[in-house]
Design an enzyme around this catalytic site. Structure first.
Site: not given
Length: 320
Positions: A40, A18, A155
């Site tokens: 991402k 990641d 996030m």
């Protein structure tokens, strides 16, 4: 990195990793291991989740040992549960290696305990970025507003003003301390503090660029007393481009050192890639170049898509 995680990584045939992992961990995988970037960003996914699931299954069916390398804990907002479901449905045996979640590690590096006998007896970890396919928000912010002492939001940086406004409207005091921690536990760590009312104010000039861990609660008030990581020498720096000032005894000499360094695939290092710059900075310091020189980071090529890729770089000492 846990001992078991490192052991698995060193025996991997394939590493699917990641965006937020420390890129130096990739050195621990065997040289011949296949490395696949699956990071991402909010509006840019290296690989859709369905493709990641299919990738894990395809390599496993070829008899390869596959490591899905994630930052934090795979079962805490890491989509590890979804990937494990896909493997189970395909009868692929797997092992889950727990990690240290950013929800607890990042506040600790900012000098913020999530619980404290005098200030907080409970905490909740919540995602600020929900599934876009849902018709209604799954997180009940109205109940969370006063249900726990400390809120940790992972996030969802863009949603923070809306979330803060909801918390205030549902009974959380506007004076509640808030910490916004970017690139936590890395040399690029930045910690900004404000109040919940400030965060709820759409006119407030707050820097809400990801990756952020947000802590809301009275425990944030302990930061001034308990901050330790960003008080150590060399733990803070101001990004002013791809040049990092270093000491050098002889400014008339120039030398070039080639290192395998994690940097972005671009001729200039953008400000949002502070972690990549921090990695370069640490390697520059270890090179111990001469007093009065500067190490100039020049990626050899910029034709590889994506970020957090490993590039050969030239670190050149030059006058000034």
């Amino acid at each position: 990195m846990t001992v078991r995680g490192l052991e698995a990584l060193r025996g991997a045939d394939v590493v699917v990793y990641d965006r937020l992992i420390n890129p130096t961990l990739l050195n621990e995988a065997p040289a011949e291991a296949i490395r696949i970037y699956a990071g991402k960003l909010t509006e840019s996914h290296g690989l859709p989740q369905e493709d990641i699931n299919a990738l894990l299954i395809a390599h496993a069916r070829r008899g390869r040992s596959v490591v899905r390398l994630k930052g934090g804990d795979p079962f805490v907002f890491g989509r590890g549960g979804e990937e494990a479901e896909a493997l189970a449905a395909s009868a692929i045996p797997f092992e889950v290696v727990p990690g240290v979640s950013a929800a607890v590690a990042v506040p600790a590096y900012a000098g913020i305990p999530l619980t404290h006998r005098r200030l907080a007896s409970s905490f909740a970890v919540v995602t600020g970025h929900e599934d876009a396919t849902r018709r209604a928000p799954h997180v009940d912010w109205s109940r969370l507003a006063t249900a726990v002492d400390t809120l940790v939001i992972l996030m969802g940086a863009r949603s923070l003003p809306r979330i803060a406004a909801t918390l205030v409207s549902c009974g959380r005091a506007p004076s509640t301390p808030v910490a916004l921690i970017r690139w936590g536990t890395t040399e690029a760590q930045e910690t900004m503090t404000c109040t919940l009312g400030d965060l709820a104010d759409p006119q407030a000039a707050l820097d809400l660029r990801p990756p952020l861990v947000t802590v809301i609660g009275d425990v944030v008030s302990l930061r001034d007393q308990l901050r330790w990581f960003d008080e150590e020498a060399g733990r803070t720096f101001d990004l002013a481009g791809p040049e990092v000032a270093l000491p050098s005894p002889d400014a008339n000499e120039t030398e070039t050192i080639e290192l395998d360094v994690a940097v972005v695939a671009a001729t200039d290092v953008p400000e949002e890639d502070r972690f990549a710059v921090a990695v370069v900075r640490r390697l520059c310091e270890s090179a111990r170049t001469r007093d009065g020189a500067a190490a100039v980071v020049e990626p050899v090529s910029s034709d590889v898509p994506g970020r957090d890729l490993r590039h050969a770089c030239h670190l050149s000492s030059a006058e000034g």
